[in-house]
Motif scaffolding. Sequence first.
Motif, PDB file in Angstrom:
ATOM      1  N   LEU A  16       0.816  -1.217   0.000  1.00 38.09           N
ATOM      2  CA  LEU A  16       0.000   0.000   0.000  1.00 38.09           C
ATOM      3  C   LEU A  16       0.846   1.261   0.000  1.00 38.09           C
ATOM      4  CD1 LEU A  16      -2.855  -0.984   2.495  1.00 38.09           C
ATOM      5  CD2 LEU A  16      -2.854  -1.075   0.002  1.00 38.09           C
ATOM      6  N   ALA A  17       2.016   1.215   0.606  1.00 39.83           N
ATOM      7  CA  ALA A  17       2.871   2.403   0.671  1.00 39.83           C
ATOM      8  C   ALA A  17       3.298   2.877  -0.710  1.00 39.83           C
ATOM      9  CB  ALA A  17       4.113   2.115   1.520  1.00 39.83           C
ATOM     10  N   LEU A  18       3.287   1.982  -1.692  1.00 41.03           N
ATOM     11  CA  LEU A  18       3.730   2.342  -3.037  1.00 41.03           C
ATOM     12  C   LEU A  18       2.585   2.822  -3.913  1.00 41.03           C
ATOM     13  CD1 LEU A  18       6.212  -0.602  -3.723  1.00 41.03           C
ATOM     14  CD2 LEU A  18       6.640   1.607  -2.629  1.00 41.03           C
ATOM     15  N   ARG A  19       1.361   2.750  -3.401  1.00 44.92           N
ATOM     16  CA  ARG A  19       0.212   3.199  -4.183  1.00 44.92           C
ATOM     17  C   ARG A  19       0.319   4.699  -4.448  1.00 44.92           C
ATOM     18  NH1 ARG A  19      -4.690   1.469  -5.314  1.00 44.92           N
ATOM     19  NH2 ARG A  19      -4.543  -0.346  -3.945  1.00 44.92           N
ATOM     20  N   SER A  20      -0.060   5.102  -5.645  1.00 46.76           N
ATOM     21  CA  SER A  20      -0.001   6.516  -6.017  1.00 46.76           C
ATOM     22  C   SER A  20      -1.348   7.182  -5.771  1.00 46.76           C
ATOM     23  CB  SER A  20       0.391   6.657  -7.492  1.00 46.76           C
ATOM     24  OG  SER A  20       0.464   8.014  -7.859  1.00 46.76           O
ATOM     25  N   HIS A  50      10.694  -5.832   0.024  1.00 45.07           N
ATOM     26  CA  HIS A  50      10.217  -4.614  -0.617  1.00 45.07           C
ATOM     27  C   HIS A  50      11.104  -3.395  -0.352  1.00 45.07           C
ATOM     28  CE1 HIS A  50       6.491  -7.080  -0.436  1.00 45.07           C
ATOM     29  NE2 HIS A  50       6.250  -6.510  -1.593  1.00 45.07           N
ATOM     30  N   ARG A  51      12.165  -3.577   0.410  1.00 43.36           N
ATOM     31  CA  ARG A  51      12.969  -2.411   0.771  1.00 43.36           C
ATOM     32  C   ARG A  51      13.521  -1.690  -0.463  1.00 43.36           C
ATOM     33  NH1 ARG A  51      17.787  -1.555   5.236  1.00 43.36           N
ATOM     34  NH2 ARG A  51      18.527   0.429   4.383  1.00 43.36           N
ATOM     35  N   THR A  52      14.005  -2.442  -1.428  1.00 35.75           N
ATOM     36  CA  THR A  52      14.586  -1.824  -2.626  1.00 35.75           C
ATOM     37  C   THR A  52      13.555  -0.972  -3.356  1.00 35.75           C
ATOM     38  OG1 THR A  52      16.154  -3.644  -2.894  1.00 35.75           O
ATOM     39  CG2 THR A  52      15.750  -2.248  -4.811  1.00 35.75           C
ATOM     40  N   ARG A  53      12.336  -1.503  -3.485  1.00 30.50           N
ATOM     41  CA  ARG A  53      11.283  -0.751  -4.174  1.00 30.50           C
ATOM     42  C   ARG A  53      10.873   0.477  -3.372  1.00 30.50           C
ATOM     43  NH1 ARG A  53       6.258  -4.047  -5.500  1.00 30.50           N
ATOM     44  NH2 ARG A  53       5.774  -2.103  -6.626  1.00 30.50           N
ATOM     45  N   PRO A  61      16.374  11.390  -0.486  1.00 33.62           N
ATOM     46  CA  PRO A  61      15.674  12.156   0.564  1.00 33.62           C
ATOM     47  C   PRO A  61      16.151  13.591   0.668  1.00 33.62           C
ATOM     48  CG  PRO A  61      17.203  10.574   1.541  1.00 33.62           C
ATOM     49  CD  PRO A  61      17.141  10.272   0.079  1.00 33.62           C
ATOM     50  N   ALA A  62      17.372  13.883   0.196  1.00 37.51           N
ATOM     51  CA  ALA A  62      17.885  15.247   0.250  1.00 37.51           C
ATOM     52  C   ALA A  62      17.036  16.182  -0.609  1.00 37.51           C
ATOM     53  CB  ALA A  62      19.336  15.285  -0.207  1.00 37.51           C
ATOM     54  N   LYS A  63      16.426  15.637  -1.672  1.00 34.81           N
ATOM     55  CA  LYS A  63      15.576  16.454  -2.535  1.00 34.81           C
ATOM     56  C   LYS A  63      14.246  16.766  -1.868  1.00 34.81           C
ATOM     57  CE  LYS A  63      17.598  14.887  -6.887  1.00 34.81           C
ATOM     58  NZ  LYS A  63      17.352  14.232  -8.197  1.00 34.81           N
ATOM     59  N   VAL A  64      13.888  15.971  -0.876  1.00 35.81           N
ATOM     60  CA  VAL A  64      12.681  16.247  -0.092  1.00 35.81           C
ATOM     61  C   VAL A  64      13.020  17.159   1.076  1.00 35.81           C
ATOM     62  CG1 VAL A  64      10.780  15.196   1.194  1.00 35.81           C
ATOM     63  CG2 VAL A  64      11.758  13.999  -0.759  1.00 35.81           C
ATOM     64  N   GLY A  65      14.265  17.087   1.547  1.00 36.04           N
ATOM     65  CA  GLY A  65      14.685  17.904   2.673  1.00 36.04           C
ATOM     66  C   GLY A  65      14.655  17.173   3.998  1.00 36.04           C
ATOM     67  N   LEU A  66      14.702  15.811   3.947  1.00 36.13           N
ATOM     68  CA  LEU A  66      14.644  15.006   5.167  1.00 36.13           C
ATOM     69  C   LEU A  66      15.818  14.046   5.229  1.00 36.13           C
ATOM     70  CD1 LEU A  66      11.532  15.908   4.928  1.00 36.13           C
ATOM     71  CD2 LEU A  66      11.067  13.829   6.212  1.00 36.13           C
ATOM     72  N   GLN A  67      16.087  13.606   6.448  1.00 37.80           N
ATOM     73  CA  GLN A  67      16.992  12.477   6.659  1.00 37.80           C
ATOM     74  C   GLN A  67      16.127  11.236   6.826  1.00 37.80           C
ATOM     75  OE1 GLN A  67      19.400  13.342  10.081  1.00 37.80           O
ATOM     76  NE2 GLN A  67      20.219  15.243   9.229  1.00 37.80           N
ATOM     77  N   VAL A  68      16.281  10.297   5.922  1.00 37.36           N
ATOM     78  CA  VAL A  68      15.438   9.104   5.923  1.00 37.36           C
ATOM     79  C   VAL A  68      16.303   7.881   6.179  1.00 37.36           C
ATOM     80  CG1 VAL A  68      13.840   7.671   4.602  1.00 37.36           C
ATOM     81  CG2 VAL A  68      13.799  10.149   4.335  1.00 37.36           C
ATOM     82  N   SER A  69      15.898   7.079   7.156  1.00 38.71           N
ATOM     83  CA  SER A  69      16.579   5.811   7.421  1.00 38.71           C
ATOM     84  C   SER A  69      15.549   4.690   7.334  1.00 38.71           C
ATOM     85  CB  SER A  69      17.247   5.825   8.798  1.00 38.71           C
ATOM     86  OG  SER A  69      16.322   6.167   9.812  1.00 38.71           O
ATOM     87  N   TYR A  70      16.032   3.457   7.250  1.00 40.50           N
ATOM     88  CA  TYR A  70      15.155   2.304   7.056  1.00 40.50           C
ATOM     89  C   TYR A  70      15.440   1.246   8.113  1.00 40.50           C
ATOM     90  CZ  TYR A  70      14.310   4.405   2.492  1.00 40.50           C
ATOM     91  OH  TYR A  70      13.976   5.277   1.491  1.00 40.50           O
ATOM     92  N   LEU A  71      14.395   0.578   8.540  1.00 38.72           N
ATOM     93  CA  LEU A  71      14.519  -0.525   9.478  1.00 38.72           C
ATOM     94  C   LEU A  71      13.768  -1.715   8.898  1.00 38.72           C
ATOM     95  CD1 LEU A  71      15.385  -1.711  12.205  1.00 38.72           C
ATOM     96  CD2 LEU A  71      13.274  -0.757  13.189  1.00 38.72           C
ATOM     97  N   GLU A  72      14.516  -2.776   8.595  1.00 39.33           N
ATOM     98  CA  GLU A  72      13.888  -3.970   8.035  1.00 39.33           C
ATOM     99  C   GLU A  72      13.200  -4.753   9.141  1.00 39.33           C
ATOM    100  OE1 GLU A  72      16.354  -6.451   5.666  1.00 39.33           O
ATOM    101  OE2 GLU A  72      17.004  -4.827   4.336  1.00 39.33           O
TER     102      GLU A  72
END
Length: 440
Positions: A16-20, A50-53, A61-72
Amino acid sequence: MQAVIPAQTKSDEGLLALRSLCGIPLVRRQLYVLRNLGWRRALILTDADHRTRVEATVGDPAKVGLQVSYLEVDPQEALPLSKLAILDEDLVVIEAHYVVEERILSALTERGYPILAYDASPPWPEGLSLTVRQDQVAAVGEATGNGLYAGALFLPRRALAQMAEEHLPLVETARLQWLASELGLAALNVDQIEPYVVEIRRPARAFWCRVASQREAEGCKEALVSAAQKRTLDVVAWNINRPLENWITRRIADWPITPNQMSGIVTLIAFAATGLFIAGWLLAGSLVALLVNVLDGVDGKLARVKGLTTKLGYLEHSFDQLYEQSWYIAFAWATYLRWVDPLPLLLGFCTVLFDSFARHVSMQFRQVMGSSLADQAPFDRMFRRFDGRRNIYTYYMLLSVLLGRPLYALVAMVLHAFLTGAVYAVRAARHLHAADLGRD
């Protein structure tokens, strides 16, 4: 403040997170919401498959202006709270498959205890049901619930530290039920949030919607377009421009065009109208100006519909004033060349002068009071429908050209601009003086 975005929820239609929605993937839209709040860090929970997608969808994330990290996380296992407690920060959890307005997130963080957002009178029947008693979550997912989960919750750091050895269920329903039973999760009804929104000059319920299917996405899109509408518009903007703006917004919302790009396109078309006026093609210039009046409302609605409001976008208002007043000057110049009489130039000069004054009074009032002058009292709302501004001046120009008397437009414009400036000044002075005395 750390934002956590669970992005592992799936349906038969995929992750669902990838839905436009309106041309923006939901997970990326949440980052824009955080940016609008001034929050600069986000932790996205996703599974290894799904992490890669998800990372590709989020992009740089720099283009959004945030620091984004991921937790599998493993969807089949619980999440150790120690992984979140180690952040040693208050957490705001925003489900990736929800659209949640900034006001809801701000209201949650004002509380110092675990709390989620819910809607006791939701505008749609589907969603995750909650049973709330005395502002506390009593049950999750029961058919007899008295509200719907609005997609966000707040967890203070001290609560996480106390539960650091526990394991948090990852499935949305089980996760909320666990938090309710273990932490005593409170509930904030979105109806309790301050309804007045300065940007749209009207009260509006804090907006949220769930996007778990294509049907819900279409319903959410329609609701977003309706929620983007400003109030206290002039009669032309409300009765003519508004339906056209909404029609255009619905049809281009899914396009990759950004609101700032739309603003740039409209500005170029607007200056084309200026060129037509200078060249003496008054009818063509007036018709292009009418088109600009409609398109100018689309960029703001696109920004609110796509969740792409930016500080940069506020410059649009400055360019609006630049091309609007270039129209008045160019129209006066073309009229002068036809009659070789200084009167059109004088009328054009006075129109720009009085219009600038009226706009500055309105701007100064909003800067001081934090709300629009047009919304202060019934008279102000009524006068806003007929005050002097571009939408009405453009029709003056068109009608006078069709009559073969462009000078009539300049006379009407200068009188209307003078009246508007005078009324604005008197009303603003009255409200500001009342505020000084604590009466407003």
